[in-house]
Design a protein around this motif. Structure first.
Motif, PDB file in Angstrom:
ATOM      1  N   GLU A   1      99.564 -54.785  67.237  1.00 29.25           N
ATOM      2  CA  GLU A   1     100.650 -55.229  66.504  1.00 29.25           C
ATOM      3  C   GLU A   1     100.253 -55.564  65.262  1.00 29.25           C
ATOM      4  O   GLU A   1     100.999 -54.921  64.125  1.00 29.25           O
ATOM      5  CB  GLU A   1     101.231 -56.598  67.023  1.00 29.25           C
TER       6      GLU A   1
ATOM      7  N   GLN B   1     101.370 -53.325  61.739  1.00 26.85           N
ATOM      8  CA  GLN B   1     101.901 -54.274  60.902  1.00 26.85           C
ATOM      9  C   GLN B   1     103.410 -54.557  61.188  1.00 26.85           C
ATOM     10  O   GLN B   1     104.145 -55.098  60.494  1.00 26.85           O
ATOM     11  CB  GLN B   1     102.086 -53.449  59.539  1.00 26.85           C
ATOM     12  N   THR B   2     103.259 -55.056  62.608  1.00 24.18           N
ATOM     13  CA  THR B   2     104.512 -55.606  63.137  1.00 24.18           C
ATOM     14  C   THR B   2     104.368 -57.138  63.560  1.00 24.18           C
ATOM     15  O   THR B   2     105.240 -57.885  63.957  1.00 24.18           O
ATOM     16  CB  THR B   2     104.930 -54.747  64.384  1.00 24.18           C
TER      17      THR B   2
ATOM     18  N   ASP C   1     103.388 -59.559  61.778  1.00 26.57           N
ATOM     19  CA  ASP C   1     103.904 -60.760  60.827  1.00 26.57           C
ATOM     20  C   ASP C   1     105.536 -60.882  61.029  1.00 26.57           C
ATOM     21  O   ASP C   1     106.305 -61.635  60.685  1.00 26.57           O
ATOM     22  CB  ASP C   1     103.847 -60.328  59.543  1.00 26.57           C
ATOM     23  N   LEU C   2     106.085 -59.584  61.338  1.00 27.26           N
ATOM     24  CA  LEU C   2     107.542 -59.628  61.686  1.00 27.26           C
ATOM     25  C   LEU C   2     107.762 -60.492  62.755  1.00 27.26           C
ATOM     26  O   LEU C   2     109.071 -60.910  62.857  1.00 27.26           O
ATOM     27  CB  LEU C   2     108.055 -58.082  61.927  1.00 27.26           C
ATOM     28  N   LEU C   3     107.117 -60.525  63.881  1.00 24.91           N
ATOM     29  CA  LEU C   3     107.283 -61.207  65.062  1.00 24.91           C
ATOM     30  C   LEU C   3     107.182 -62.702  64.643  1.00 24.91           C
ATOM     31  O   LEU C   3     107.952 -63.511  65.250  1.00 24.91           O
ATOM     32  CB  LEU C   3     106.320 -60.720  66.024  1.00 24.91           C
ATOM     33  N   LEU C   4     105.967 -62.847  63.855  1.00 25.76           N
ATOM     34  CA  LEU C   4     105.653 -64.123  63.630  1.00 25.76           C
ATOM     35  C   LEU C   4     106.666 -65.119  62.506  1.00 25.76           C
ATOM     36  O   LEU C   4     106.766 -65.851  62.600  1.00 25.76           O
ATOM     37  CB  LEU C   4     104.428 -64.513  62.889  1.00 25.76           C
ATOM     38  N   CYS C   5     107.513 -64.343  61.896  1.00 26.29           N
ATOM     39  CA  CYS C   5     108.529 -64.649  60.957  1.00 26.29           C
ATOM     40  C   CYS C   5     109.680 -64.879  61.790  1.00 26.29           C
ATOM     41  O   CYS C   5     110.723 -65.488  61.327  1.00 26.29           O
ATOM     42  CB  CYS C   5     108.791 -64.010  59.744  1.00 26.29           C
ATOM     43  N   THR C   6     109.880 -64.553  62.792  1.00 32.71           N
ATOM     44  CA  THR C   6     111.050 -64.846  63.697  1.00 32.71           C
ATOM     45  C   THR C   6     110.920 -66.165  64.529  1.00 32.71           C
ATOM     46  O   THR C   6     109.854 -66.777  64.258  1.00 32.71           O
ATOM     47  CB  THR C   6     111.371 -63.847  64.934  1.00 32.71           C
ATOM     48  N   LYS C   7     111.788 -66.803  65.004  1.00 26.29           N
ATOM     49  CA  LYS C   7     111.842 -68.130  65.872  1.00 26.29           C
ATOM     50  C   LYS C   7     111.185 -68.088  66.955  1.00 26.29           C
ATOM     51  O   LYS C   7     111.116 -68.947  67.711  1.00 26.29           O
ATOM     52  CB  LYS C   7     112.992 -68.916  65.657  1.00 26.29           C
TER      53      LYS C   7
END
Lengths: 291, 309
Positions: A86, A90-91, A93-99
């Motif tokens: 991940e 580069q995905t 961060d996108l998961l981590l910035c979700t709730k």
């Protein structure tokens, strides 16, 4: 019902195309070839005119060993790139910035990988059913073996997830995962052999404690126990052979090994979830005192 | 909507963000400008909950980001400066995945996905694999993803970087639509002229410090101590110059061929008074305008050689 979205996505992607079916096919081919080879050998035994239930021990052991080795190789491979992959795509961060909580990300990844292994284990059931032709092995014993496989796979998978969440590159994570696996199997044995070589005397009847962490020891003890303490495999491992000759009482090594695996899994998942959490809460004992 | 107070982020001895203060009212578009390594992405990651601040306070919709990181994520849509797409998913599956993370009901997901794909002009690519999309399309898909949970605040880190001119225009158009929808947007970019057109406010950051912040016109005014007016006349150039010299708030008059350029300090009313005087004195004024300063010039002026002016 809310199913972990990461698990759903992973399951969708992993099962897409020919790759998943190819892995199952290859896995079954290997198991089937081993079964045919062992069964053919049994049928051609010139000293026996009938099918001997005792002979199923050989077939069962061979299948169980092959499946055990395959699982130990496949489980880390499926998880060692779970988080680092991940990161590379580069995905993460996108998961981590979700709730989505970080432990859900870790669990989703782990369960998706383990599901694939469970699929392999279930797919191997028809091959294992060959044993029933010979008799001597009950369904409960096969269920016991499969439970051991699944818990061992989860533990091996969590080692992969742990390194994957700590390493930037999948290659490094994979190397460390297999290295740790090799240490747990061969390293602990080596240490045990050295220890027993130095300290062993006639009064030594216990299994060396480090070996409880060894999945191979757990596996061998399970198979030996299923055969009532018989089996040549137990002879290889220090302490295991004695365990089933009535000299040692207490919990079976394979049960202790499974408890160890469970504890290890919980610890590694917690550490992995904490590692990828960008907003780490400091543990109180490490908090700096305000001046 | 967004309030940053005394934000500091350090990595060992290196100070990435140094006492940054920023405020964006709801519905505004704030352009975050600065050279590479100035601290833009670090600041954006702290707001999005991807980094923790060393000290300071970040409030989104009156909620502290560090104390309520999970809650705050419902209000923020973050688009990083890289694509971050799963190549092995279809466009709709990609959006559906993020919709499921935000627990959007399955019945609503299709409509939301359709609306977003229409907004980013990818409706015709809904069944395509993400892998097959062009760079600009992936960027737009990433923007759609950041909007999936209808956030109040959008944080867009260089959304137009690496795009061809056509894709940039398309991205700008989408951002205008989002502005019309009332979204508060924090956008960083190196394409300053585009930000000037799009943003209501601009902040220039350099070496982790906010050098200047405010509305575009305020910044121009702060950077250039005086405005520049330019007029074109059909005739009577010298007479026009004489009239202008009568005004104490006009200086540095330069004459061109039928044109006059002069420095001016004063309000818009003062400017209209000058124009009225010129006309009543019989000067045939063809054009009378204020020269807009170039945002690039402003940028260079306040961040010259990495040193704050």
């Amino acid at each position: 019902m809310n199913i972990n979205p990461v698990l759903l996505k992973e399951a969708k992607v992993r099962m897409r195309g020919w790759r998943a079916a190819g892995i199952v096919a290859l896995y079954l081919v290997i198991l089937a070839l081993v079964t045919i080879f062992v069964a053919y050998d049994s049928y051609n035994n010139i000293y026996s005119s009938t099918i001997d239930p005792g002979r199923s021990v050989g077939t069962y052991s061979a299948l169980a060993v092959i499946q055990f080795i395959l699982i130990l190789f496949i489980a880390p491979a499926l998880t060692a790139g779970a988080i680092s992959g991940e990161r590379e795509k580069q995905t993460l961060d996108l998961l981590l910035c979700t709730k989505l909580p970080t432990r859900s990300i870790i669990l989703g990844k782990l369960v998706a990988s383990i599901s694939q292994i469970i699929l392999l284990i279930i797919a191997s059931l028809p091959v294992f059913s060959v044993i029933f032709m010979f008799g001597g092995i009950s369904i409960a014993e096969i269920a016991q073996l499969f439970m051991f496989y699944i818990i061992t796979a989860i533990a091996a998978g969590s080692i992969g997830i742990f390194y994957s969440s700590h390493m930037k590159k999948t290659t490094a994570s994979t190397v460390l995962t297999y290295g740790t696996g090799a240490f747990m199997i061969l390293g602990t044995l080596f240490i045990a052999w050295i220890y027993m070589g130095i300290f062993r005397d006639n009064n030594y009847k216990e299994i060396f404690p480090l070996l409880y962490a060894n999945p191979l020891v757990g596996f061998v003890s399970l198979i030996s126990e299923q055969f009532g303490g018989q089996g040549s495999l137990a002879g290889f491992l220090p302490g295991i052979g004695r365990t089933y000759t009535g000299t040692t009482k207490g919990m079976s090594p394979w049960i202790i090994n499974l408890i160890f695996d469970g504890a290890l899994t919980v610890l590694l998942i917690t550490l992995s979830a904490r590692k990828i959490n960008p907003v780490k809460r400091k543990i109180s004992i490490f908090k700096k005192k305000k001046i | 909507m967004l309030k940053i107070k005394d934000l500091v982020k350090t990595y060992g001895k290196f100070v990435a963000v140094n006492n940054l203060n920023l405020e964006i009212p709801q519905g505004e578009i704030y352009g975050f400008v600065g050279p590479n390594g100035a601290g833009k992405t670090t600041t954006m990651k702290i707001i999005s909950g991807l980094l923790t601040a060393t000290s300071g306070e970040v409030m989104v919709d009156n909620v502290d980001v560090t104390r309520n990181s999970r809650k705050i994520k419902e209000s923020i849509g973050y688009m990083p400066d890289f694509f971050g797409v799963y190549d092995d998913l279809k466009v709709t599956e990609y959006l559906d995945f993020y919709a499921s993370i935000y627990k959007i009901k399955e019945k609503e997901r299709k409509k939301i996905t359709d609306d977003l794909l229409e907004l980013v002009d990818l409706s015709n690519k809904r069944e395509s694999y993400v892998d097959s999309l062009s760079r600009g399309m992936k960027q737009r898909l990433c923007l759609a993803r950041s909007l999936i949970h209808n956030p109040k605040l959008l944080i867009l880190d260089e959304p137009a970087s690496g795009l061809d001119p056509r894709a940039r225009v398309e991205m700008k158009e989408i951002l205008r639509n989002l502005k019309d929808m009332g979204k508060t947007i924090l956008i960083s970019s190196h394409i300053l002229s585009e930000l000037a057109e799009l943003c209501t406010h601009i902040g220039i950051i350099d070496n982790g410090k906010m050098v200047i912040s405010g509305s575009v016109s305020e910044i121009m005014q702060q950077v250039y101590s005086s405005r520049v007016i330019k007029l074109k006349v059909n005739d009577k150039l010298e007479q026009a110059e004489m009239v202008l010299k009568e005004f104490p708030n006009i200086d540095k008059i330069t004459l061109g061929e039928n044109t006059i350029q002069a420095g001016f300090e004063g309000s818009d009313q003062d400017m209209s008074r000058i124009l009225a005087t010129l006309v009543t004195r019989g000067i045939p004024v063809v054009t009378f305008s204020q020269l807009d300063g170039n945002l690039e010039d402003v940028f260079m002026k306040v961040t010259r050689g990495g040193e704050v002016q």
